[in-house]
Design an enzyme around this catalytic site. Structure first.
Site, PDB file in Angstrom:
ATOM      1  N   SER A 186      63.277  27.846  86.143  1.00 38.69           N
ATOM      2  CA  SER A 186      63.944  29.134  85.921  1.00 38.69           C
ATOM      3  C   SER A 186      65.410  29.130  86.304  1.00 38.69           C
ATOM      4  CB  SER A 186      63.199  30.246  86.656  1.00 38.69           C
ATOM      5  OG  SER A 186      63.053  29.930  88.018  1.00 38.69           O
ATOM      6  N   HIS A 214      59.576  30.876  80.839  1.00 38.24           N
ATOM      7  CA  HIS A 214      60.819  30.751  80.080  1.00 38.24           C
ATOM      8  C   HIS A 214      60.653  29.950  78.789  1.00 38.24           C
ATOM      9  CE1 HIS A 214      62.930  32.540  83.455  1.00 38.24           C
ATOM     10  NE2 HIS A 214      62.142  31.811  84.217  1.00 38.24           N
ATOM     11  N   LYS A 248      59.749  38.553  79.298  1.00 41.07           N
ATOM     12  CA  LYS A 248      60.977  37.791  79.059  1.00 41.07           C
ATOM     13  C   LYS A 248      61.206  37.691  77.545  1.00 41.07           C
ATOM     14  CE  LYS A 248      60.944  36.037  83.648  1.00 41.07           C
ATOM     15  NZ  LYS A 248      60.432  35.102  84.643  1.00 41.07           N
TER      16      LYS A 248
END
Ligand SMILES: *Cc1c(COP(=O)(O)O)cnc(C)c1O
Length: 405
Positions: A186, A214, A248
């Site tokens: 991250s 991610h 995200k």
């Protein structure tokens, strides 16, 4: 006896410690947005071009998703009203779980309210005293917190280093073993060697937990890091606990864990962060189903993101100060060293209308404070050029100051 007027010693201590954090350049502030999330945000009343979110596909304010959320509210109301094991589990949740599992090519999936809760829940359900979590040194904090909560031993191995993990596995006796890794780190943007880690998991009879916060939605044509690295889903289904977050790239909120049916059935029973919490609002699941469709059709978004990544890396190749990390993902860290220095860079960029956060210890190792530049499909080429120009100005300034000292 203390009266209620006296200031408790603990409050004085907190004030002292906060002062110490501030003096060390480590005090963190919450920025207040009055706009939607996106490339252009209004922060504390000031419009800024932002390189500061995990909204990698620019979906957080997507009108189609927003409309799906509204329809979800019309159908299901606002709140779930109960945990999944009582009456909080709706058709919207079930359908989303099935769609997520299909999309990842894994047999089953289970929703959680956040990635943090998913990681805590998995570790607690699978590990206990006498068990070991093997963790990459740069893993996200919530994977480590899972081991703590499970009372399992945490054995950390060198970053992205399969041979360091192999040695740790050989010398550490344990009843049960779980290898945990960020798929995309991250704060560094690099990828874990998942193929090697899976091989080790097979050889040492361990779980491999892949935190793809991610990667999901972005890598592997949106299917995530396992697909990006060409790992066969049937093979993964035996060993891998895949965790994708939905706040995200997916732009909404929540997370899911996918893997073998037995794994998911067990988590339904034993993951305490699922059992003992209210289900997330079903309308979110409706919005997420729309998000998943957009992700599936999202080659345009991923192509735009890839163009921005390439443009930034070319633009920053000859920066006079700072070191751009070797990342090929939307997370592009510019390492500057000391915490105070990182804050100066960030402030100098803010003065130019650009929002790029300074990331400092303990989030990253001491001496590697950095700007965490994160790119999104919402950025255009002109946005990247603005950032590149500003970074050259700031880097020249900082290099000049360093030379004068
Ligand atoms: C953001 C993040 C999480 C937590 O996910 P949330 O849904 O925000 O709670 C977990 N792991 C990693 C690597 C993350 O970056």
């Amino acid at each position: 006896m203390a009266t209620t007027q006296e200031r408790p010693a603990e409050l004085a201590r907190l004030a002292r410690e906060l002062g110490a954090l501030e003096a060390a350049g480590l005090l963190r502030h919450r920025r207040t947005l009055s706009s939607a999330q996106g490339a252009r945000v209004v922060v504390d009343g000031v419009p800024l071009l932002s390189f500061c979110s995990n909204d990698y596909l620019g979906l957080a304010a997507d009108p189609v998703l927003a409309q799906a959320l509204v329809e979800g509210v019309a159908r299901h109301g606002v709140g779930a009203g109960a945990s999944h094991l009582l009456t909080g589990h709706t058709l919207a949740h079930t359908e989303l779980e099935a769609a997520l599992a299909r999309w990842c090519g894994l047999p089953a999936a289970l929703l959680f309210s956040s990635g943090y809760m998913a990681n805590l829940g998995v570790a607690g359900a699978l590990l206990g005293r006498g068990d070991v979590m093997f963790a990459d040194r740069l893993n996200h904090a919530c994977l480590n917190d899972g081991a703590l909560l499970a009372r399992a031993r945490l054995v950390r191995y060198a970053h992205a280093d399969a041979s360091s993990l192999a040695r740790a596995l050989e010398r550490t006796p344990a009843r049960r073993r779980l290898i945990a890794t960020d798929a995309v780190f991250s704060m560094d943007g690099d990828l874990a060697p998942l193929r090697e880690l899976l091989g080790l998991a097979e050889r040492h009879d361990a779980w491999l937990m892949v935190d793809d916060a991610h990667g999901f939605g972005v890598l592997g044509d949106g299917r995530g890091s396992l697909a990006e690295l060409g790992l066969d889903p049937r093979r993964c289904a035996q060993r891998v606990i895949y965790m994708g977050t939905l706040g995200k790239a997916a732009g909404v909120a929540g997370a899911f864990v996918a893997g073998a049916p037995e794994l998911v059935d067990w988590l339904v029973q034993k993951a305490r962060t699922s059992v003992y919490t209210t289900a997330s609002p079903p309308a979110l699941a409706v919005a997420l189903a729309a998000s998943l469709e957009r992700i599936a059709a999202g080659q345009d978004l991923r192509a735009r993101l890839a163009e921005s990544i390439a443009r930034l890396r070319v633009g920053l190749a000859a920066l006079p100060a700072g070191r751009l990390a070797g990342s090929s993902t939307a997370i592009q860290p510019l390492i500057v060293g000391e915490s105070v220095e990182a804050v100066r860079w960030s402030e100098a960029l803010a003065a130019r209308g650009l929002l790029v956060p300074a990331i400092r210890p303990p989030t990253v190792p001491v001496g590697t404070a950095r700007l965490r530049i994160s790119l999104s499909a919402a950025h255009g080429p002109h946005d990247i050029d603005r950032l590149v120009t500003a970074l050259h100005e700031v880097a020249t300034e900082r290099a000049g100051l360093a030379a004068a000292r």
